[in-house]
Design a protein around this motif. Structure first.
Motif, PDB file in Angstrom:
ATOM      1  N   LEU A 127      76.657  -2.310 -38.355  1.00 44.12           N
ATOM      2  CA  LEU A 127      75.806  -3.411 -38.336  1.00 44.12           C
ATOM      3  C   LEU A 127      75.912  -4.378 -37.129  1.00 44.12           C
ATOM      4  O   LEU A 127      76.727  -4.956 -36.778  1.00 44.12           O
ATOM      5  CB  LEU A 127      75.761  -4.482 -39.651  1.00 44.12           C
ATOM      6  CG  LEU A 127      75.782  -3.553 -40.846  1.00 44.12           C
ATOM      7  CD1 LEU A 127      76.175  -4.454 -42.256  1.00 44.12           C
ATOM      8  CD2 LEU A 127      74.438  -2.973 -41.091  1.00 44.12           C
ATOM      9  N   TYR A 128      74.900  -4.305 -36.297  1.00 41.56           N
ATOM     10  CA  TYR A 128      75.146  -4.714 -34.908  1.00 41.56           C
ATOM     11  C   TYR A 128      74.175  -6.096 -35.086  1.00 41.56           C
ATOM     12  O   TYR A 128      73.238  -6.344 -35.069  1.00 41.56           O
ATOM     13  CB  TYR A 128      74.408  -3.872 -33.705  1.00 41.56           C
ATOM     14  CG  TYR A 128      74.902  -4.429 -32.343  1.00 41.56           C
ATOM     15  CD1 TYR A 128      76.172  -4.113 -31.797  1.00 41.56           C
ATOM     16  CD2 TYR A 128      73.960  -5.464 -31.686  1.00 41.56           C
ATOM     17  CE1 TYR A 128      76.390  -4.760 -30.161  1.00 41.56           C
ATOM     18  CE2 TYR A 128      74.201  -5.906 -30.485  1.00 41.56           C
ATOM     19  CZ  TYR A 128      75.419  -5.487 -29.849  1.00 41.56           C
ATOM     20  OH  TYR A 128      75.694  -5.844 -28.594  1.00 41.56           O
ATOM     21  N   SER A 129      74.887  -7.301 -34.927  1.00 41.47           N
ATOM     22  CA  SER A 129      74.125  -8.511 -35.127  1.00 41.47           C
ATOM     23  C   SER A 129      74.349  -9.197 -33.932  1.00 41.47           C
ATOM     24  O   SER A 129      75.158  -9.667 -32.915  1.00 41.47           O
ATOM     25  CB  SER A 129      75.224  -9.261 -36.283  1.00 41.47           C
ATOM     26  OG  SER A 129      74.476 -10.653 -36.359  1.00 41.47           O
ATOM     27  N   ASP A 130      72.912  -9.676 -33.614  1.00 41.94           N
ATOM     28  CA  ASP A 130      72.568 -10.405 -32.456  1.00 41.94           C
ATOM     29  C   ASP A 130      70.971 -10.725 -32.649  1.00 41.94           C
ATOM     30  O   ASP A 130      70.294 -10.361 -33.580  1.00 41.94           O
ATOM     31  CB  ASP A 130      72.814  -9.946 -30.975  1.00 41.94           C
ATOM     32  CG  ASP A 130      71.644  -8.976 -30.605  1.00 41.94           C
ATOM     33  OD1 ASP A 130      70.844  -8.548 -31.355  1.00 41.94           O
ATOM     34  OD2 ASP A 130      71.841  -8.205 -29.422  1.00 41.94           O
ATOM     35  N   ASN A 131      70.627 -11.719 -31.636  1.00 43.61           N
ATOM     36  CA  ASN A 131      69.113 -12.247 -31.880  1.00 43.61           C
ATOM     37  C   ASN A 131      68.147 -11.479 -30.817  1.00 43.61           C
ATOM     38  O   ASN A 131      67.167 -12.251 -30.578  1.00 43.61           O
ATOM     39  CB  ASN A 131      69.003 -13.784 -31.808  1.00 43.61           C
ATOM     40  CG  ASN A 131      69.944 -14.224 -33.083  1.00 43.61           C
ATOM     41  OD1 ASN A 131      69.724 -13.840 -34.126  1.00 43.61           O
ATOM     42  ND2 ASN A 131      70.677 -15.374 -32.784  1.00 43.61           N
ATOM     43  N   GLY A 132      68.477 -10.513 -30.301  1.00 40.07           N
ATOM     44  CA  GLY A 132      67.665  -9.814 -29.276  1.00 40.07           C
ATOM     45  C   GLY A 132      66.544  -8.868 -29.948  1.00 40.07           C
ATOM     46  O   GLY A 132      66.824  -8.248 -31.123  1.00 40.07           O
ATOM     47  N   MET A 133      65.541  -8.596 -29.183  1.00 40.89           N
ATOM     48  CA  MET A 133      64.574  -7.780 -30.028  1.00 40.89           C
ATOM     49  C   MET A 133      64.809  -6.365 -29.139  1.00 40.89           C
ATOM     50  O   MET A 133      64.359  -5.990 -28.157  1.00 40.89           O
ATOM     51  CB  MET A 133      62.922  -8.124 -29.358  1.00 40.89           C
ATOM     52  CG  MET A 133      62.923  -9.307 -29.876  1.00 40.89           C
ATOM     53  SD  MET A 133      62.473  -9.477 -31.672  1.00 40.89           S
ATOM     54  CE  MET A 133      60.612  -9.131 -31.637  1.00 40.89           C
ATOM     55  N   ARG A 134      65.786  -5.551 -29.618  1.00 39.66           N
ATOM     56  CA  ARG A 134      66.302  -4.275 -29.341  1.00 39.66           C
ATOM     57  C   ARG A 134      65.386  -3.321 -29.275  1.00 39.66           C
ATOM     58  O   ARG A 134      64.648  -3.146 -30.308  1.00 39.66           O
ATOM     59  CB  ARG A 134      67.734  -3.892 -29.690  1.00 39.66           C
ATOM     60  CG  ARG A 134      68.525  -5.074 -29.240  1.00 39.66           C
ATOM     61  CD  ARG A 134      70.334  -4.601 -29.834  1.00 39.66           C
ATOM     62  NE  ARG A 134      71.010  -5.702 -29.006  1.00 39.66           N
ATOM     63  CZ  ARG A 134      71.410  -5.641 -27.737  1.00 39.66           C
ATOM     64  NH1 ARG A 134      71.112  -4.752 -27.021  1.00 39.66           N
ATOM     65  NH2 ARG A 134      72.259  -6.624 -27.426  1.00 39.66           N
ATOM     66  N   ASN A 135      65.672  -2.339 -28.419  1.00 38.66           N
ATOM     67  CA  ASN A 135      64.751  -0.983 -28.593  1.00 38.66           C
ATOM     68  C   ASN A 135      65.517   0.020 -29.269  1.00 38.66           C
ATOM     69  O   ASN A 135      66.740   0.518 -28.836  1.00 38.66           O
ATOM     70  CB  ASN A 135      64.274  -0.281 -27.273  1.00 38.66           C
ATOM     71  CG  ASN A 135      63.276   0.796 -27.198  1.00 38.66           C
ATOM     72  OD1 ASN A 135      63.646   1.877 -27.906  1.00 38.66           O
ATOM     73  ND2 ASN A 135      62.279   0.828 -26.526  1.00 38.66           N
ATOM     74  N   ILE A 136      65.554   0.431 -30.557  1.00 43.64           N
ATOM     75  CA  ILE A 136      66.304   1.092 -31.166  1.00 43.64           C
ATOM     76  C   ILE A 136      66.375   2.554 -31.254  1.00 43.64           C
ATOM     77  O   ILE A 136      67.209   3.257 -31.304  1.00 43.64           O
ATOM     78  CB  ILE A 136      65.711   0.943 -32.835  1.00 43.64           C
ATOM     79  CG1 ILE A 136      64.511   1.477 -33.082  1.00 43.64           C
ATOM     80  CG2 ILE A 136      66.051  -0.578 -33.286  1.00 43.64           C
ATOM     81  CD1 ILE A 136      64.102   1.663 -34.779  1.00 43.64           C
ATOM     82  N   VAL A 137      65.173   3.115 -30.292  1.00 40.40           N
ATOM     83  CA  VAL A 137      65.154   4.306 -29.790  1.00 40.40           C
ATOM     84  C   VAL A 137      66.184   4.486 -28.617  1.00 40.40           C
ATOM     85  O   VAL A 137      66.936   5.281 -28.604  1.00 40.40           O
ATOM     86  CB  VAL A 137      63.813   4.847 -29.623  1.00 40.40           C
ATOM     87  CG1 VAL A 137      63.799   6.076 -29.209  1.00 40.40           C
ATOM     88  CG2 VAL A 137      62.808   4.881 -30.803  1.00 40.40           C
ATOM     89  N   GLU A 138      65.721   3.554 -27.712  1.00 40.48           N
ATOM     90  CA  GLU A 138      66.590   3.894 -26.250  1.00 40.48           C
ATOM     91  C   GLU A 138      68.083   3.601 -26.592  1.00 40.48           C
ATOM     92  O   GLU A 138      69.072   4.054 -25.841  1.00 40.48           O
ATOM     93  CB  GLU A 138      66.126   2.999 -25.399  1.00 40.48           C
ATOM     94  CG  GLU A 138      64.732   3.293 -24.794  1.00 40.48           C
ATOM     95  CD  GLU A 138      64.227   2.482 -23.622  1.00 40.48           C
ATOM     96  OE1 GLU A 138      64.976   1.538 -23.330  1.00 40.48           O
ATOM     97  OE2 GLU A 138      63.299   2.459 -23.089  1.00 40.48           O
ATOM     98  N   GLU A 139      68.445   2.335 -27.476  1.00 33.17           N
ATOM     99  CA  GLU A 139      69.755   2.201 -27.845  1.00 33.17           C
ATOM    100  C   GLU A 139      70.319   2.999 -29.125  1.00 33.17           C
ATOM    101  O   GLU A 139      71.585   2.555 -29.406  1.00 33.17           O
ATOM    102  CB  GLU A 139      69.926   0.605 -28.244  1.00 33.17           C
ATOM    103  CG  GLU A 139      69.331  -0.087 -26.693  1.00 33.17           C
ATOM    104  CD  GLU A 139      69.645  -1.708 -26.955  1.00 33.17           C
ATOM    105  OE1 GLU A 139      70.811  -1.915 -27.342  1.00 33.17           O
ATOM    106  OE2 GLU A 139      68.474  -2.364 -26.656  1.00 33.17           O
TER     107      GLU A 139
END
Length: 297
Positions: A127-139
């Motif tokens: 569970l990676y917690s931060d408030n960014g809008m991450r690209n789940i495919v690329e990351e």
């Protein structure tokens, strides 16, 4: 392609993913020297350098990154297809990686998942917690959690929480000293506790709405955080007004440690949704996680 090439490509993907020969070797169950030699042999056969090595780090070259981006989704699909073949197993296994905010983690995801993990000891959760809008495919995350209105259209979205709203709160002592704002515009003259948005790098503009009229206020103050939970703590200590999720402050409001203002301007958001790529075949472990998180009204 020879069978040896397939194995070497898998090893390359692990090094590129971990950006470390040491970590990749541990994950693959081989020695670092064997892994390094294998990658060098692969590069020699292909006639192109795939990795840049320094004493402290490993990174893909332009060619290596292109190969990684091409191969990783294909092998992930193969892995997902193989995982689907063992869906009949009594206890699903494997790692599920989620990215989400601290608020979603504390109030929605962890309370639900903590109750089911004991039933599935072979499932591993990251569970990676931060408030960014991450690209789940690329990351390379299996899924993410966002408000429903923020989920991209090409994703599958599963509601995991009811709607909720933000509330402007401060300690009674703060309002005694600074007065009470009666409109969002009044916040400009108050000390506010800000939230920095990881994705865009700027401060969150406080959003209000009443009778169809929308307002955004750029609040200012001495403190800013990237966590709603620490904003609440600062408000309790009298540092100013915080605009935070309602379920983080309900108990404090009930006993008078905090006081809410501008409630008639605070409208609900569409609740949290778990989202993941529509083309991905869900593993048995992911299926367990989705069903455990699914909101049931």
């Amino acid at each position: 392609m020879q069978r040896e090439d397939m194995k070497d490509l898998l090893w390359f993907l692990e090094v590129a993913r971990e950006q470390s020969f040491t970590k990749a070797a541990a994950a693959l169950g081989t020695s670092q020297s064997t892994l390094s030699y294998t990658i060098k042999q692969l590069e020699a056969r292909l006639g192109v350098r795939l990795l840049t090595r320094t004493t402290r780090s490993v990174a893909t070259t332009e060619a290596g990154e292109r190969l990684f981006q091409s191969l990783a989704p294909r092998f992930q699909q193969i892995e997902a297809d193989l995982a689907a073949l063992v869906a009949f197993r009594e206890k699903p296994s494997g790692t599920v990686r989620l990215t989400l905010s601290d608020h979603a983690l504390q109030t929605t995801v962890w309370p639900k998942l903590s109750r089911v993990l004991s039933d599935y000891p072979d499932i591993r959760l990251e569970l990676y917690s931060d408030n960014g809008m991450r690209n789940i495919v690329e990351e390379r995350f299996d899924a993410g959690v966002r408000l429903g209105e923020s989920v991209d259209k090409d994703m599958i979205a599963v509601r995991i929480s009811p709607d909720w709203r933000l509330r402007a709160v401060a300690s009674p002592e703060y309002f005694t000293k600074h007065g009470i704002p009666t409109t969002p515009q009044d916040l400009v003259g108050h000390v506010c506790i800000n939230m920095r948005q990881a994705t865009w790098g700027g401060f969150y503009s406080w959003e209000f709405e009443k009778d169809g009229r929308e307002l955004r206020v750029r609040a200012d103050g001495q403190l800013s955080f990237n966590s709603s939970i620490t904003q609440v703590e600062a408000a309790l200590e009298g540092y100013g007004i915080a605009y935070v999720p309602e379920n983080l402050v309900e108990e404090h409001l009930a006993v008078g440690r905090l006081r809410a203002v501008l409630d008639d301007w605070s409208q609900p958001f569409t609740g949290y949704h778990l989202y993941y790529p529509s083309r991905r075949q869900m593993s048995p472990a992911m299926t367990v996680i989705v069903e455990a998180l699914r909101h049931r009204s």
